[in-house]
Design an enzyme around this catalytic site. Structure first.
Site, short mmCIF file in Angstrom:
data_model
loop_
_atom_site.label_atom_id
_atom_site.label_comp_id
_atom_site.label_asym_id
_atom_site.label_seq_id
_atom_site.Cartn_x
_atom_site.Cartn_y
_atom_site.Cartn_z
N ASP A 82 1.00 -1.26 0.01
CA ASP A 82 0.12 -0.16 0.09
C ASP A 82 0.76 1.24 -0.24
O ASP A 82 2.19 1.22 0.26
CB ASP A 82 -0.90 0.04 1.18
CG ASP A 82 -0.40 0.01 2.57
OD1 ASP A 82 0.80 -0.70 2.72
OD2 ASP A 82 -0.45 0.56 3.50
N GLU A 144 -0.06 -1.63 5.58
CA GLU A 144 0.99 -0.97 6.63
C GLU A 144 0.79 0.39 7.01
O GLU A 144 1.12 0.74 8.10
CB GLU A 144 2.39 -1.30 6.08
CG GLU A 144 3.34 -1.03 6.91
CD GLU A 144 4.20 0.44 6.87
OE1 GLU A 144 4.91 0.80 7.78
OE2 GLU A 144 3.73 1.19 6.04
#
Length: 392
Positions: A82, A144
């Site tokens: 991400d 994350e």
């Protein structure tokens, strides 16, 4: 029939082109499933056994666990899929189109940290299962940037992945073995509103928060005098007073005030212990004022991480890079991989100064050294049988 992955630059281009923003703001939050599926397709083509692990409680977020070879121990090459949100007015080019200029690759995730995942695929294409004495695992995680949801899912599932791990967060290819933790807390004081002409008409929450602020600053001074770790550029735990709001009008006694703080503890400092001290100190500060105090953790918190310098993965990273392992103030998924039984080093080609910035870039000159470094680590920990030697 499975196909070999494309060339490195095409892989980076494809990963950057797939939006996978994660955010605590639901309006900005996106899934990462398309990134994970593309990586799985490439690693399938290299003979890896691939597993896509959905993140519980989400519709379109997942981890990828890709394994080559069998046995105990082995090496995990890990990165998150991400990115943070972006401000398109600050970019000189489309954040989702890889742009090369002045020896740099520009795009959202080039430095933090989609490029690392493409570099991992490029490095591991040189190996076959029959080459390996210990397994090689490529781990690509979700979420994350906004809560560590992917890493937490691995811990909750008690996934055993390997013995040694490299997380490719941006460190300029210098090994990191220690980082601080992070906790963010909301503190709320509730009083009673009334006409400002007479303090007896109400109970001022802002005045109560003034007491709280004074005590927090005194506590910060105590924490910093008692906890020092000179490996860090900022060698003490920090406390940032990041947000405050109270009241609604000058002629009304303030009925509610809210403060948000950020604490960055050193290794050895427990998040639970710190929260416990807050829960003991602050109610005493308000004493007999009649004001109500409540506290809430804004997210569960991230523990500090420390991997001993004498572990095989840290020694190997130091030997291969010629750099001593160091400490950084930012957090990673390292504590979660540690909780799964791995020795962890943080080491990637990007620069943390580029992370979360418009015109994020990765220097082209970092690509070849990263691939070479990853190949050497795979040979040492998977082909040669577990990192028994530490030279290049």
């Amino acid at each position: 029939m499975t196909q070999q992955p494309p060339r490195l630059m095409q892989m980076i281009e494809e990963l950057i082109a797939i939006p996978s923003v994660s955010s605590v703001n639901p309006a900005l939050d996106q899934g990462n499933r398309a990134v994970v599926e593309r990586l799985a397709e490439w690693l399938d083509g290299l003979g890896f056994a691939t597993e896509i692990q959905p993140v519980p409680g989400t519709d379109d977020k997942a981890n990828l666990i890709a394994t080559l070879g069998r046995g105990e121990g082995g090496l995990v090459l890990a990165g998150h899929t991400d990115t943070v949100p972006f401000d398109d007015t600050g970019w000189s080019s489309d954040p989702f189109v890889l742009s090369q200029r002045d020896g740099r690759l520009y795009g959202l995730g080039t430095s933090d940290m989609k490029s690392f995942l493409a570099l991992v695929v490029e490095a591991v294409r040189a190996f076959r299962a029959s080459d390996l004495k210990a397994p090689l695992v490529v781990l690509a995680t979700a979420d994350e940037e906004s809560g560590m949801g992917g890493a937490k899912a691995l811990v909750e599932a008690e996934r055993r992945l390997g013995r040694h791990a490299v997380i490719g967060e941006p460190t300029n290819l210098q090994p990191v073995h220690v980082h601080k933790g992070v906790m963010m807390e909301a503190i709320r004081v509730r009083g009673r509103s009334g006409h400002s002409s007479d303090p007896a008409f109400g109970n001022n929450a802002l005045e109560g928060m003034h007491r709280v602020l004074s005590d927090l600053l005194a506590w910060r001074q105590q924490l910093q005098s008692r906890n020092v770790d000179k490996r860090f550029d900022v060698p003490v735990p920090t406390m940032n007073l990041g947000y405050i709001h109270g009241g609604d009008n000058p002629n009304r006694i303030c009925a509610h005030c809210e403060l948000h703080i950020d604490i960055r503890p050193l290794p050895g400092m427990s998040l639970d212990d710190l929260r416990g001290v807050l829960a003991q100190r602050l109610p005493r500060v308000l004493g007999e004022t009649g004001l109500e105090l409540s506290m809430e953790s804004l997210f569960p918190g991230l523990p500090a991480m420390e991997t001993p310098r004498d572990t095989a993965i840290v020694r190997a990273a130091e030997a291969l890079t010629g750099s001593e392992a160091r400490a950084v103030p930012f957090g990673t998924e390292g504590p979660y991989l540690r909780d799964l039984g791995m020795d962890v080093v943080i080491m990637g080609p990007g620069d943390i100064a580029q992370a979360h910035q418009p015109d994020e870039f990765l220097a082209v000159e970092r690509l070849e050294p990263t691939v070479d470094l990853l190949k050497r680590l795979v040979r040492q920990f998977c082909v040669d049988g577990g990192g028994a030697h530490h030279g290049p």
